[in-house]
Design a protein around this motif. Sequence first.
Motif, PDB file in Angstrom:
ATOM      1  N   ASP A  30      -3.140  82.177  53.428  1.00 30.02           N
ATOM      2  CA  ASP A  30      -3.092  81.235  52.316  1.00 30.02           C
ATOM      3  C   ASP A  30      -4.450  81.143  51.627  1.00 30.02           C
ATOM      4  OD1 ASP A  30      -1.681  79.207  50.744  1.00 30.02           O
ATOM      5  OD2 ASP A  30      -3.033  77.779  51.737  1.00 30.02           O
ATOM      6  N   LEU A  31      -5.500  81.123  52.412  1.00 28.49           N
ATOM      7  CA  LEU A  31      -6.860  81.049  51.874  1.00 28.49           C
ATOM      8  C   LEU A  31      -7.178  82.295  51.042  1.00 28.49           C
ATOM      9  CD1 LEU A  31      -9.306  79.226  51.851  1.00 28.49           C
ATOM     10  CD2 LEU A  31      -9.997  80.202  54.037  1.00 28.49           C
ATOM     11  N   ILE A  32      -6.792  83.459  51.532  1.00 25.72           N
ATOM     12  CA  ILE A  32      -7.003  84.707  50.789  1.00 25.72           C
ATOM     13  C   ILE A  32      -6.259  84.650  49.455  1.00 25.72           C
ATOM     14  CG2 ILE A  32      -6.571  87.195  50.762  1.00 25.72           C
ATOM     15  CD1 ILE A  32      -6.884  87.084  53.880  1.00 25.72           C
ATOM     16  N   GLN A  33      -5.033  84.144  49.477  1.00 26.80           N
ATOM     17  CA  GLN A  33      -4.249  84.037  48.246  1.00 26.80           C
ATOM     18  C   GLN A  33      -4.886  83.068  47.252  1.00 26.80           C
ATOM     19  OE1 GLN A  33      -0.375  83.159  49.940  1.00 26.80           O
ATOM     20  NE2 GLN A  33       0.258  85.288  49.694  1.00 26.80           N
ATOM     21  N   GLN A  34      -5.496  82.002  47.763  1.00 25.48           N
ATOM     22  CA  GLN A  34      -6.175  81.050  46.888  1.00 25.48           C
ATOM     23  C   GLN A  34      -7.346  81.721  46.161  1.00 25.48           C
ATOM     24  OE1 GLN A  34      -7.263  77.378  48.898  1.00 25.48           O
ATOM     25  NE2 GLN A  34      -5.321  77.370  49.998  1.00 25.48           N
ATOM     26  N   TRP A  35      -8.123  82.515  46.898  1.00 25.08           N
ATOM     27  CA  TRP A  35      -9.243  83.226  46.270  1.00 25.08           C
ATOM     28  C   TRP A  35      -8.739  84.216  45.228  1.00 25.08           C
ATOM     29  CZ3 TRP A  35     -11.259  83.808  51.830  1.00 25.08           C
ATOM     30  CH2 TRP A  35     -12.090  82.731  52.154  1.00 25.08           C
ATOM     31  N   GLU A  36      -7.641  84.888  45.555  1.00 22.81           N
ATOM     32  CA  GLU A  36      -7.078  85.850  44.617  1.00 22.81           C
ATOM     33  C   GLU A  36      -6.616  85.135  43.343  1.00 22.81           C
ATOM     34  OE1 GLU A  36      -3.828  89.451  44.459  1.00 22.81           O
ATOM     35  OE2 GLU A  36      -3.447  87.766  45.801  1.00 22.81           O
ATOM     36  N   LYS A  37      -5.929  84.004  43.481  1.00 21.83           N
ATOM     37  CA  LYS A  37      -5.440  83.241  42.327  1.00 21.83           C
ATOM     38  C   LYS A  37      -6.594  82.737  41.458  1.00 21.83           C
ATOM     39  CE  LYS A  37      -1.119  81.761  44.405  1.00 21.83           C
ATOM     40  NZ  LYS A  37      -0.420  80.687  45.099  1.00 21.83           N
ATOM     41  N   ARG A  38      -7.733  82.463  42.090  1.00 18.49           N
ATOM     42  CA  ARG A  38      -8.916  82.017  41.350  1.00 18.49           C
ATOM     43  C   ARG A  38      -9.626  83.180  40.668  1.00 18.49           C
ATOM     44  NH1 ARG A  38     -12.232  78.927  45.782  1.00 18.49           N
ATOM     45  NH2 ARG A  38     -13.885  79.120  44.235  1.00 18.49           N
ATOM     46  N   GLY A  39      -9.180  84.383  40.942  1.00 16.54           N
ATOM     47  CA  GLY A  39      -9.778  85.555  40.320  1.00 16.54           C
ATOM     48  C   GLY A  39     -11.065  86.016  40.982  1.00 16.54           C
ATOM     49  N   ILE A  40     -11.280  85.623  42.238  1.00 15.10           N
ATOM     50  CA  ILE A  40     -12.486  86.015  42.961  1.00 15.10           C
ATOM     51  C   ILE A  40     -12.324  87.470  43.410  1.00 15.10           C
ATOM     52  CG2 ILE A  40     -14.017  85.483  44.896  1.00 15.10           C
ATOM     53  CD1 ILE A  40     -13.629  83.175  42.783  1.00 15.10           C
ATOM     54  N   PRO A  41     -13.261  88.345  43.058  1.00 18.36           N
ATOM     55  CA  PRO A  41     -13.139  89.742  43.483  1.00 18.36           C
ATOM     56  C   PRO A  41     -13.124  89.871  45.005  1.00 18.36           C
ATOM     57  CG  PRO A  41     -14.888  89.481  41.842  1.00 18.36           C
ATOM     58  CD  PRO A  41     -14.457  88.109  42.243  1.00 18.36           C
ATOM     59  N   ALA A  42     -12.302  90.785  45.497  1.00 22.11           N
ATOM     60  CA  ALA A  42     -12.181  90.982  46.948  1.00 22.11           C
ATOM     61  C   ALA A  42     -13.515  91.365  47.572  1.00 22.11           C
ATOM     62  CB  ALA A  42     -11.125  92.040  47.245  1.00 22.11           C
ATOM     63  N   TRP A  43     -14.329  92.153  46.860  1.00 24.44           N
ATOM     64  CA  TRP A  43     -15.621  92.564  47.425  1.00 24.44           C
ATOM     65  C   TRP A  43     -16.531  91.357  47.644  1.00 24.44           C
ATOM     66  CZ3 TRP A  43     -20.038  91.317  44.876  1.00 24.44           C
ATOM     67  CH2 TRP A  43     -19.958  91.054  43.510  1.00 24.44           C
ATOM     68  N   LEU A  44     -16.428  90.362  46.786  1.00 31.06           N
ATOM     69  CA  LEU A  44     -17.246  89.164  46.920  1.00 31.06           C
ATOM     70  C   LEU A  44     -16.771  88.328  48.112  1.00 31.06           C
ATOM     71  CD1 LEU A  44     -19.602  87.694  45.600  1.00 31.06           C
ATOM     72  CD2 LEU A  44     -17.991  86.563  44.099  1.00 31.06           C
ATOM     73  N   VAL A  74     -16.859  78.541  54.070  1.00 27.76           N
ATOM     74  CA  VAL A  74     -18.097  78.016  53.495  1.00 27.76           C
ATOM     75  C   VAL A  74     -19.020  79.160  53.063  1.00 27.76           C
ATOM     76  CG1 VAL A  74     -19.301  77.742  55.703  1.00 27.76           C
ATOM     77  CG2 VAL A  74     -19.946  76.325  53.774  1.00 27.76           C
ATOM     78  N   PHE A  75     -19.066  80.239  53.828  1.00 27.43           N
ATOM     79  CA  PHE A  75     -19.906  81.379  53.485  1.00 27.43           C
ATOM     80  C   PHE A  75     -19.359  82.114  52.266  1.00 27.43           C
ATOM     81  CE2 PHE A  75     -20.380  80.618  58.044  1.00 27.43           C
ATOM     82  CZ  PHE A  75     -21.756  80.449  58.132  1.00 27.43           C
ATOM     83  N   VAL A  76     -18.044  82.223  52.185  1.00 27.16           N
ATOM     84  CA  VAL A  76     -17.409  82.870  51.032  1.00 27.16           C
ATOM     85  C   VAL A  76     -17.673  82.041  49.772  1.00 27.16           C
ATOM     86  CG1 VAL A  76     -15.216  83.580  49.995  1.00 27.16           C
ATOM     87  CG2 VAL A  76     -15.636  83.997  52.426  1.00 27.16           C
ATOM     88  N   GLU A  77     -17.513  80.726  49.878  1.00 27.69           N
ATOM     89  CA  GLU A  77     -17.738  79.859  48.719  1.00 27.69           C
ATOM     90  C   GLU A  77     -19.195  79.918  48.260  1.00 27.69           C
ATOM     91  OE1 GLU A  77     -15.434  78.404  46.879  1.00 27.69           O
ATOM     92  OE2 GLU A  77     -13.816  79.001  48.222  1.00 27.69           O
ATOM     93  N   GLU A  78     -20.135  80.025  49.201  1.00 27.45           N
ATOM     94  CA  GLU A  78     -21.554  80.169  48.831  1.00 27.45           C
ATOM     95  C   GLU A  78     -21.782  81.465  48.073  1.00 27.45           C
ATOM     96  OE1 GLU A  78     -23.754  79.780  52.490  1.00 27.45           O
ATOM     97  OE2 GLU A  78     -23.480  77.603  52.541  1.00 27.45           O
ATOM     98  N   GLU A  79     -21.140  82.537  48.500  1.00 26.15           N
ATOM     99  CA  GLU A  79     -21.270  83.821  47.806  1.00 26.15           C
ATOM    100  C   GLU A  79     -20.642  83.751  46.421  1.00 26.15           C
ATOM    101  OE1 GLU A  79     -22.999  86.813  48.499  1.00 26.15           O
ATOM    102  OE2 GLU A  79     -23.862  85.248  49.739  1.00 26.15           O
ATOM    103  N   ILE A  80     -19.531  83.055  46.297  1.00 26.62           N
ATOM    104  CA  ILE A  80     -18.878  82.906  44.995  1.00 26.62           C
ATOM    105  C   ILE A  80     -19.838  82.178  44.024  1.00 26.62           C
ATOM    106  CG2 ILE A  80     -17.002  81.725  43.769  1.00 26.62           C
ATOM    107  CD1 ILE A  80     -15.286  82.279  46.346  1.00 26.62           C
ATOM    108  N   GLU A  81     -20.504  81.143  44.506  1.00 24.11           N
ATOM    109  CA  GLU A  81     -21.441  80.396  43.671  1.00 24.11           C
ATOM    110  C   GLU A  81     -22.613  81.279  43.232  1.00 24.11           C
ATOM    111  OE1 GLU A  81     -22.719  76.633  45.257  1.00 24.11           O
ATOM    112  OE2 GLU A  81     -20.662  76.087  45.791  1.00 24.11           O
ATOM    113  N   ARG A  82     -23.090  82.136  44.134  1.00 28.80           N
ATOM    114  CA  ARG A  82     -24.198  83.033  43.806  1.00 28.80           C
ATOM    115  C   ARG A  82     -23.772  84.115  42.820  1.00 28.80           C
ATOM    116  NH1 ARG A  82     -25.692  83.860  49.793  1.00 28.80           N
ATOM    117  NH2 ARG A  82     -26.265  81.733  50.216  1.00 28.80           N
ATOM    118  N   GLY A  83     -22.463  84.441  42.876  1.00 26.69           N
ATOM    119  CA  GLY A  83     -21.912  85.424  41.966  1.00 26.69           C
ATOM    120  C   GLY A  83     -22.217  86.809  42.379  1.00 26.69           C
TER     121      GLY A  83
END
Length: 83
Positions: A30-44, A74-83
């Motif tokens: 479910d968490l992976i799907q949420q990131w995908e729906k938000r458009g977060i690249p898989a590599w990030l 939390v680590f994934v979200e930090e990386e998303i913020e850093r871009g």
Amino acid sequence: MKHKDYLLMVEQFVLSFKESGLSLSAMDYDLIQQWEKRGIPAWLVCRGIEIGFAQFERTNPKQPKRVSLSYLKVFVEEEIERG
């Protein structure tokens, strides 16, 4: 990237670090799907997961790496913020 490819890429990446299990939990998917729906690249997402596992290993060197994706969020979200 197709939905199935995104899911498989992240799933296989997580499982490559874990020391147990052949699949993730329903919550993890479910968490992976949420990131995908938000458009977060898989590599990030994968980079955040890798950082999270490295941090876990540094702080718990003798403990098996049976970490859930919820712990790594939390680590994934930090990386998303850093871009």
